[in-house]
Design a protein around this motif. Structure first.
Motif, short mmCIF file in Angstrom:
data_model
loop_
_atom_site.label_atom_id
_atom_site.label_comp_id
_atom_site.label_asym_id
_atom_site.label_seq_id
_atom_site.Cartn_x
_atom_site.Cartn_y
_atom_site.Cartn_z
N THR A 54 51.39 11.93 79.34
CA THR A 54 50.09 12.20 79.97
C THR A 54 49.77 11.18 81.06
O THR A 54 49.18 11.52 82.09
CB THR A 54 48.97 12.22 78.92
OG1 THR A 54 49.31 13.16 77.91
CG2 THR A 54 47.64 12.64 79.53
N ARG A 55 50.13 9.93 80.84
CA ARG A 55 49.88 8.88 81.84
C ARG A 55 50.65 9.16 83.12
O ARG A 55 50.12 9.02 84.22
CB ARG A 55 50.28 7.51 81.27
CG ARG A 55 49.83 6.33 82.13
CD ARG A 55 50.33 5.02 81.56
NE ARG A 55 51.76 4.87 81.71
CZ ARG A 55 52.36 4.47 82.83
NH1 ARG A 55 51.64 4.17 83.89
NH2 ARG A 55 53.67 4.33 82.87
N TYR B 165 51.69 12.11 84.10
CA TYR B 165 51.10 13.33 84.66
C TYR B 165 49.87 12.99 85.50
O TYR B 165 49.71 13.49 86.62
CB TYR B 165 50.74 14.28 83.52
CG TYR B 165 50.04 15.56 83.92
CD1 TYR B 165 50.71 16.55 84.62
CD2 TYR B 165 48.71 15.78 83.56
CE1 TYR B 165 50.07 17.73 84.98
CE2 TYR B 165 48.07 16.96 83.92
CZ TYR B 165 48.76 17.93 84.63
OH TYR B 165 48.11 19.09 84.97
N ASP B 166 49.03 12.11 84.97
CA ASP B 166 47.81 11.71 85.67
C ASP B 166 48.15 10.98 86.97
O ASP B 166 47.54 11.23 88.03
CB ASP B 166 46.97 10.81 84.75
CG ASP B 166 45.66 10.39 85.40
OD1 ASP B 166 44.88 11.28 85.79
OD2 ASP B 166 45.40 9.18 85.51
N LYS C 21 47.36 12.13 90.96
CA LYS C 21 46.67 11.25 91.91
C LYS C 21 47.54 10.97 93.13
O LYS C 21 47.04 10.90 94.26
CB LYS C 21 46.27 9.95 91.22
CG LYS C 21 45.14 10.15 90.20
CD LYS C 21 44.83 8.88 89.43
CE LYS C 21 43.68 9.11 88.45
NZ LYS C 21 43.43 7.94 87.59
#
Length: 464
Positions: A400-401, A403-404, A408
């Motif tokens: 998830t990190r 992906y974020d 961005k």
């Protein structure tokens, strides 16, 4: 952040076993190990070559604690990049604790969660995404998640990101150079090449972002809700899929009053099956709570299996009612794959089966009790998973990190593209390029902070 002291931890699972491994890492690891080790051949561990094994005993004063094998790994050629030794002892919990307590008295400190891998990252043995893949590899419980973690740990994801970042950094340098010669109005960065690079970066970022949808379900298991009216065989189907008596089976309607979950690996992909309470009108308070949970589980599921009793379909109006129910579920959950399963098909005649097939489209005939049609159901479930990228060994994002950060980075790249299209000044474009580079760096650890590292490595087990 302390990285000079010597840390110790149990590297194998806690509890009794045949063998346990105690790991030490730090500048004094070999010296401390040598102070408690008595070689059967009188060897001094500090004088031995790296990547060697030595048989001997762990001695506490004059007391022998155990016969052990000691592995030596000298930095920088070790997992952590530091001097490391691993003591393979017998798996008694008493022996493990006695040796660890002895090493603590000799100057070691108990390792924090993930501290060995943290040191590997800080010493340049792994980048941050590779370090995170270590945790994923340890927790992988099926072929697909294992394959993704191995690909990431080997640096597949890191290499893609690093290459994009390097190319973008080269253009960023040229843009910065233009700013130094702003008065001369000189263009060092070829805008055509720059545009082509941005398009390539955008394509790769979108592919990686899209892969998260697949990667996330592969990593965590694909939730499949088994729903239907009471006593249609949901629990029997769950038992047939799992090949064990996991759920209570009874002819009494409403036996399952809560959700039951278990996992099955099909074709290397993990599926989490949720056997829910039957959907029906009821005055039973406990059962009605179970039915409420059923709708909650459908919300959480990726795939819905709607199970019906084939024998009861022969009742007047049953087929029409079923069509209405199927339509309701499809309208309420339009994006979820729905498999309509006609159970207890072994009780129906060939003529009745033909009629059901003609009336209902896209159904699966099955007998959970006789284990007929179960393999066909497994194949259909597997068809819902896009494993093409997995088979082609493409990079799949599961973190998830990451992906974020990719989202961005893509946002900043799109700003740079807009700047190119509108002839934005170089100084303003440079700001967006720096932001994109920052988010790329956050993935691999080229940009980091202690709080981020603490959050990541706190999820590791002690000893890794």
């Amino acid at each position: 952040m302390l990285v000079q002291d010597t840390i110790v931890a149990l590297a194998t699972p806690s509890g009794a076993g045949a063998i346990a491994i105690i790991r030490l890492s730090g500048a004094d690891a070999i010296a401390i190990g040598n102070s408690v080790f008595q070689s059967v051949k009188g060897k001094d561990l500090t004088q031995q070559k790296s990547h060697t094994l030595h048989l001997g005993h762990i001695i506490d004063n004059s007391k022998t604690l155990d016969e052990v094998l000691v592995s030596i790994f000298k930095g920088p050629n070790s997992y952590t990049g530091e001097n490391t030794i691993e003591i393979s002892c017998h798996g008694s919990t008493y022996i493990q604790q006695q040796i660890i307590q002895l090493l603590l008295r000799k100057g070691c400190r108990m390792a924090n969660a993930g501290e060995f891998t943290l040191r590997a990252f800080l010493n340049g043995k792994l980048d941050l995404s590779q370090a995170e893949a270590v945790a994923d590899l340890i927790s992988s419980d099926n072929e697909a998640s294992h394959q993704i973690a191995m690909q990431q740990m080997r640096g597949g994801f890191s290499n893609e990101i690093a290459k994009l970042r390097e190319e973008l950094l080269n253009f960023a340098s040229l843009i910065e150079l233009e700013l130094d010669f702003a008065e001369e109005d000189v263009a060092f960065a070829d805008r055509t090449q720059f545009r082509a690079l941005l398009e390539r970066i955008t394509f790769v970022l979108k592919r990686l972002i899209d892969s998260f949808a697949v990667g996330n379900v592969i990593k965590n298991g694909i939730p499949v809700a088994i729903v239907g009216e009471p006593n249609v065989g949901k629990s029997t189907l769950l038992n047939a899929l799992l090949n064990e008596e996991r759920a209570i089976v009874s002819e009494i309607a409403g036996t399952t009053r809560d959700t039951i979950e278990d996992e099955l690996v099909i074709g290397g992909i993990g599926f989490r099956f949720i056997d829910t309470a039957g959907i029906r009108e009821t005055k039973d308070i406990i059962e009605s709570i179970g039915i409420k949970k059923t709708f909650e589980k459908i919300e959480q599921a990726q795939v819905v299996l709607y199970l019906v009793d084939g024998y009861h379909l022969m009742n007047d109006g049953a087929l029409v009612a079923l069509k209405i129910e199927i339509e309701k579920i499809r309208n309420q959950f339009p994006l979820k794959p729905l498999v309509t399963i006609v159970n207890k098909s072994d009780l129906l005649t060939a003529e009745q089966l033909k009629m059901i097939n003609e009336e209902l489209a896209e159904i699966l005939l099955l007998s959970a009790k006789k284990n007929v049609g179960v393999d066909e159901l497994k194949n259909q479930l597997l068809s819902f998973v896009n494993t093409g990228a997995l088979r082609n060994n493409e990079t799949i994002v599961t973190n998830t990190r990451h992906y974020d950060s990719l989202l961005k980075a893509l946002e900043e790249i799109q700003k740079v593209q807009y700047g190119l299209d509108t002839d934005l000044s170089s100084d303003l474009m440079a700001i967006d390029i720096k932001e994109a580079l920052y988010h790329f760096g956050m993935i691999t650890g080229q940009v980091t902070n202690d709080e981020l590292l603490g959050n990541i490595f706190a999820n590791f087990c002690i000893g890794k």
